[in-house]
Write a protein that holds these residues in place. Structure first.
Motif, PDB file in Angstrom:
ATOM      1  N   ALA A  64      20.984 -19.039 -17.065  1.00  0.00           N
ATOM      2  CA  ALA A  64      21.983 -18.339 -16.669  1.00  0.00           C
ATOM      3  C   ALA A  64      22.481 -19.077 -15.383  1.00  0.00           C
ATOM      4  O   ALA A  64      21.955 -18.807 -14.390  1.00  0.00           O
ATOM      5  CB  ALA A  64      21.684 -16.849 -16.509  1.00  0.00           C
ATOM      6  N   ILE A  65      23.530 -19.681 -15.388  1.00  0.00           N
ATOM      7  CA  ILE A  65      23.943 -20.335 -14.470  1.00  0.00           C
ATOM      8  C   ILE A  65      25.161 -20.289 -13.598  1.00  0.00           C
ATOM      9  O   ILE A  65      26.272 -19.802 -14.260  1.00  0.00           O
ATOM     10  CB  ILE A  65      24.187 -21.911 -14.822  1.00  0.00           C
ATOM     11  CG1 ILE A  65      23.264 -22.403 -15.689  1.00  0.00           C
ATOM     12  CG2 ILE A  65      24.479 -22.876 -13.394  1.00  0.00           C
ATOM     13  CD1 ILE A  65      21.818 -22.662 -15.101  1.00  0.00           C
ATOM     14  N   ARG A  66      24.997 -19.671 -12.544  1.00  0.00           N
ATOM     15  CA  ARG A  66      26.234 -19.494 -11.360  1.00  0.00           C
ATOM     16  C   ARG A  66      26.254 -20.253 -10.315  1.00  0.00           C
ATOM     17  O   ARG A  66      25.067 -20.692  -9.746  1.00  0.00           O
ATOM     18  CB  ARG A  66      26.206 -17.770 -11.198  1.00  0.00           C
ATOM     19  CG  ARG A  66      25.169 -17.538 -10.604  1.00  0.00           C
ATOM     20  CD  ARG A  66      25.623 -16.003  -9.686  1.00  0.00           C
ATOM     21  NE  ARG A  66      25.981 -15.107 -10.759  1.00  0.00           N
ATOM     22  CZ  ARG A  66      25.254 -14.305 -11.620  1.00  0.00           C
ATOM     23  NH1 ARG A  66      24.003 -14.360 -11.579  1.00  0.00           N
ATOM     24  NH2 ARG A  66      25.877 -13.485 -12.390  1.00  0.00           N
ATOM     25  N   GLY A  67      27.356 -20.618  -9.692  1.00  0.00           N
ATOM     26  CA  GLY A  67      27.102 -21.379  -8.446  1.00  0.00           C
ATOM     27  C   GLY A  67      26.891 -22.683  -8.589  1.00  0.00           C
ATOM     28  O   GLY A  67      26.983 -23.318  -9.471  1.00  0.00           O
ATOM     29  N   HIS A  68      25.812 -23.146  -7.685  1.00  0.00           N
ATOM     30  CA  HIS A  68      25.366 -24.806  -7.760  1.00  0.00           C
ATOM     31  C   HIS A  68      24.375 -24.769  -8.723  1.00  0.00           C
ATOM     32  O   HIS A  68      23.382 -24.115  -8.878  1.00  0.00           O
ATOM     33  CB  HIS A  68      24.622 -24.903  -6.293  1.00  0.00           C
ATOM     34  CG  HIS A  68      25.818 -24.807  -5.242  1.00  0.00           C
ATOM     35  ND1 HIS A  68      25.733 -23.322  -4.492  1.00  0.00           N
ATOM     36  CD2 HIS A  68      26.440 -25.683  -4.774  1.00  0.00           C
ATOM     37  CE1 HIS A  68      26.813 -23.859  -3.520  1.00  0.00           C
ATOM     38  NE2 HIS A  68      27.314 -24.812  -3.606  1.00  0.00           N
ATOM     39  N   CYS A  69      24.290 -25.875  -9.701  1.00  0.00           N
ATOM     40  CA  CYS A  69      22.971 -26.342 -10.508  1.00  0.00           C
ATOM     41  C   CYS A  69      23.182 -27.843 -10.207  1.00  0.00           C
ATOM     42  O   CYS A  69      23.844 -28.754 -10.946  1.00  0.00           O
ATOM     43  CB  CYS A  69      23.575 -25.849 -11.841  1.00  0.00           C
ATOM     44  SG  CYS A  69      22.336 -26.485 -12.835  1.00  0.00           S
ATOM     45  N   LEU A  70      22.435 -28.408  -8.997  1.00  0.00           N
ATOM     46  CA  LEU A  70      22.644 -29.614  -8.640  1.00  0.00           C
ATOM     47  C   LEU A  70      21.077 -30.373  -8.923  1.00  0.00           C
ATOM     48  O   LEU A  70      20.180 -29.866  -8.404  1.00  0.00           O
ATOM     49  CB  LEU A  70      23.029 -29.819  -7.200  1.00  0.00           C
ATOM     50  CG  LEU A  70      24.336 -29.005  -6.858  1.00  0.00           C
ATOM     51  CD1 LEU A  70      24.504 -28.967  -5.300  1.00  0.00           C
ATOM     52  CD2 LEU A  70      25.420 -29.273  -7.801  1.00  0.00           C
ATOM     53  N   THR A  71      21.116 -31.495  -9.244  1.00  0.00           N
ATOM     54  CA  THR A  71      19.936 -32.492  -9.014  1.00  0.00           C
ATOM     55  C   THR A  71      18.718 -32.018  -9.660  1.00  0.00           C
ATOM     56  O   THR A  71      18.655 -31.502 -11.013  1.00  0.00           O
ATOM     57  CB  THR A  71      20.057 -33.113  -7.670  1.00  0.00           C
ATOM     58  OG1 THR A  71      21.179 -33.421  -7.240  1.00  0.00           O
ATOM     59  CG2 THR A  71      19.197 -34.323  -7.609  1.00  0.00           C
TER      60      THR A  71
END
Length: 245
Positions: free
Chosen positions: A96-103
């Motif tokens: 469940a992804i909100r905001g940053h999902c980086l590297t």
């Protein structure tokens, strides 16, 4: 110290929450170690039919904590095994992804079976920006999701894409308006948990096997029922309406 990864169980769903909101849930060896402990416990818990992985606060995960890398406080092998453990959970796993999902956060998300993101979430692989290279599976799992050419573009440019763009690329499975993430994920878990937990585990194992062996062998293996039949098959068939005509 507060728990770096929270676990909450409800109605057959175990929710794991990365819990460093002040650091945008950046990953350290300690966070990944705690995540691995929870995952190992869930893997053998028959009460859990589905898993949700998310982040506290306004972000899923901003990536590997750069201070930990600079200080030499990291173990690529152990950290990679924690990410692998998420992928190998026998239960379906929803990110469940909100905001940053980086590297590093994206590497962790890619270990989930399904990804649901908000429209304004941001995805990127910034390894090259920092003079780093992936060690947790990005070079394998990202092209599996989006194809080699798109993976090259994302990895070579370190460019950011929104949740809406990520959905168009096939990186995420479902996108929602920003304030509907929890509701959307809950609806999805309800659909999943309504099915046979045994069947879900067997299906996931068969899907995993099919990617790890030649196609003909995978077809033949499926027909041998390598994981048996779901324990509740007879009960569920007994409740089903009789087939017609």
């Amino acid at each position: 110290m507060h728990d770096l990864v929270l676990r909450r169980d409800e109605a057959g769903v175990a929710t794991l929450t990365l819990n460093r909101p002040d650091k945008l849930n950046a990953l350290t060896p300690q966070v990944l170690g705690r995540l691995h402990e929870h995952v190992d416990a869930i893997a053998t818990d028959p009460s859990v039919a589905c898993v949700v992985l998310t982040g506290a606060g306004r972000s899923f995960c901003a990536g590997h904590d750069l201070e930990a890398i600079s200080d030499g406080d990291h173990d690529a092998q152990a950290e990679g095994r924690a990410v692998d453990a998420v992928e190998r959970l026998p239960q379906p796993v929803i990110g469940a992804i909100r905001g940053h999902c980086l590297t590093g956060g994206l590497e962790l998300a890619l270990a989930c079976d399904l990804l649901v993101a908000t429209e304004s979430s941001r995805f990127a692989d910034t390894h090259a920006t920092w003079g780093l290279v992936p060690v947790w599976g990005m070079s394998v799992r990202l092209p599996e999701r989006v194809g080699v050419q798109t993976a090259k573009r994302l990895m070579f440019t370190a460019g950011r894409v929104s949740g809406t763009e990520a959905h168009a690329l096939g990186l995420v499975d479902q996108v929602t308006v920003d304030d509907a993430l929890d509701e959307t994920v809950a609806a999805l878990t309800t659909e999943i948990v309504a099915n046979s937990a045994d069947a879900l585990r067997i299906i996931k194992a068969l899907l995993r096997d099919s990617t790890e062996m030649p196609r003909r062998r995978a077809l033949d293996a499926e027909r041998t029922l390598p994981y048996g039949l779901p324990a509740d098959m007879a009960d569920r068939l007994g409740r089903s309406p009789a087939p017609r005509g």
